[in-house]
Design an enzyme around this catalytic site. Structure first.
Site: not given
Ligand code: BES
Ligand code: MN
Ligand code: ZN
Length: 491
Positions: A268, A342
């Site tokens: 990230k 997921r």
């Molecule tokens: N934990 C995150 C989702 C999230 C991001 C929650 C920001 C709250 C604030 C999750 O694991 C994630 O990173 N999801 C990705 C999925 C994508 C790579 C398909 C996302 O939402 O960007």
């Molecule tokens: Mn994630």
């Protein structure tokens, strides 16, 4: 906070602060009408002046009568009253009492003609208890101590029971906030497992922790893949509350507990990455619910399943391109290691269905940033395969004002997570409908059990745009605890 119920004797009540509610543009304290003539005229003028604006608080000294102060709390317009009004305003009152360093204070609930008394006392208790929680574990200087509360209302079995339930519910939400707020160097999967053990011992629940080697042996391919990059090993935490009849099918609750989500190899960006300590909030919600159901001794069977991992990059990490085998036996192509939630949830859902043949499965997860784009930071997303179940949850949502909004999931979305080289892929097509494609992935993990998935990415902690509420100070909100406890009490 000790809570007492006392028959109303308002102006004779010896208390540091007597608190009453005032509707907008009214000159009366609700529930206080019969003693109006005894209130000295300057107090009457103060009531008029503060004019009952929603959330406004006015404290007035009252020489010559037993209560040392009177607090007027504005409720706003009667037409705007909702199931959160008393909770919200009670929170403001409690915070004022703490600010004034009082040892105790007293609240006069509004009369039945304004709000039904069971609902009002429940909201008073929840609002006060939740608003006095503050995450100051790591502060050298702590908050003022917490005052006790007297609720001035005619005692009855029903009222006492409602208060006892509200205390347990509020404690559950506060517990969820307090573990949700823990920093990622102080709360790892093993730490959460330990918390689960502690609450299970206190309240007679079964607790089973499945660790790394056993997870691998048993085929939890999602949990082990995501967890393999961290030296803080993954845990699958299972809590069982068995107070229903022996052959009654349980309700299974599943919660995502990623104690820190760096994104893994698909790292990230740095901005706000600290907030990914809250990626465990779904699991914390389930732990808080289980704590409360065991204290409430609800006469049903409930299972809490919390897959917990840390998602870290490193030489041992899983990678984009990997193909893994989930607990269901289905294979998944990894296209982004940041879509980790997921994978661990899929394992937990399949396990819950296979092991328990439940009546229903409800999962909570900070699953997608897309949910914030779709619904913002005050409403959770819900996706379900069963209208009856989702409608019950919506009903509880209206009662508790923990808001959810249902999104669709049809076969076109299911197609979006099909992979060329495996049964599924862990991302959809581009960024389109990200919350729904994540749910589509999860749906593949279960057969036909009624299921509802609640994406709490926007609501699990306070973020930009979060509506300010006294009972949700900065940090984890405990979203879902009150919602599902209401649902469980009505099934
Ligand atoms: N934990 C995150 C989702 C999230 C991001 C929650 C920001 C709250 C604030 C999750 O694991 C994630 O990173 N999801 C990705 C999925 C994508 C790579 C398909 C996302 O939402 O960007
Ligand atoms: Mn994630
Ligand atoms: Zn995550």
């Amino acid at each position: 906070m000790k809570i007492k119920v006392e028959n109303p004797n308002n102006l004779k009540k010896k208390t540091a602060m007597l608190c009453g509610f005032v509707l907008e543009d009214s000159d009366k304290i609700l529930g206080f009408e019969n003693v109006d003539s005894k209130i000295n005229p300057s107090i009457k003028q103060s009531i008029k002046d503060m004019s009952g604006i929603f959330g406004k608080i006015l404290v007035i000294p009252t020489p010559g009568i037993p209560p040392q102060r009177i607090l007027l709390a504005g409720l706003g317009k009667k037409e705007k009253f909702n199931n959160d009004t008393i909770r919200f305003v009670s929170g403001k009152i409690a915070q004022k009492a703490r600010e004034l360093k009082l040892k105790e204070f007293s609240i006069i609930p509004p009369p039945n003609s304004v709000i039904e008394s069971i609902s009002s006392v429940s909201q008073i208790v929840e609002g006060c208890k939740m608003s006095l929680y503050k995450f100051d574990k790591y502060k050298s200087k702590k908050e003022n101590s917490i005052p006790d509360l007297s609720i001035l209302i005619s005692k009855s079995e029903k009222i006492l029971k409602a208060i006892r339930i509200a205390e347990i519910v509020a404690d559950g939400a506060v517990y969820t906030k307090s573990i949700g707020n823990l920093p990622p160097n102080q709360c790892m999967p093993a730490t959460l497992a330990n918390f689960a053990k502690i609450i299970s011992k206190k309240n007679n629940m079964k607790c089973n922790i499945i660790s790394k080697n056993e997870l691998r042996k048993k085929g939890f391919g999602g949990i082990t893949a995501v967890g393999q990059g961290s030296k803080n090993e993954p845990k699958l935490i299972i809590l069982e509350h068995n107070r229903g009849s022996r052959n009654e099918k349980p309700i299974v609750l599943v919660g995502k507990a990623v104690t820190f989500d760096t994104g893994g190899i698909s790292l990230k960006p740095g901005e706000k990455m600290d907030e990914m300590k809250f990626d465990k909030c779904g699991g914390c919600t389930v732990i808080g619910i289980m704590k409360a159901v065991s204290e409430l001794k609800l006469p049903i069977n409930i299972v809490g399943i919390i897959p917990s991992v840390e998602n870290m990059p490193g030489g041992e990490s899983y990678r984009p391109g990997d193909i893994i085998k989930l607990y269901s036996g289905k294979t998944a192509e990894i296209l982004n290691t940041d879509a980790e939630g997921r994978l661990i949830l899929a394992d937990a859902l399949s396990y819950g269905e296979k092991q328990y043949s439940p009546k229903a499965i409800i999962d909570f997860a900070t699953l997608t940033g897309a949910c914030i784009i779709a619904l913002g930071t005050n409403i959770a997303g819900m996706i379900s395969n069963n209208d009856k179940l989702s409608q019950k949850i919506v009903k509880s949502s209206k009662k508790t004002t923990e808001e959810v909004w249902e999104l669709p999931l049809n076969d076109d979305y299911m197609d979006m997570v099909k992979s060329d080289v495996a049964d599924m892929k862990n991302v959809g097509i581009g960024r389109a409908a990200g919350t729904i494609t994540a749910a589509a992935f999860l749906k593949n993990a279960i057969k036909d059990t009624p299921w509802a998935h609640i994406d709490i990415a926007g609501v699990a902690w306070t973020q930009v745009g979060t509506k300010e509420k006294p009972y949700n100070p900065k940090g984890a909100t405990g979203f879902g605890v009150r919602l599902i406890l209401d649902y469980l009490q009505n099934t």
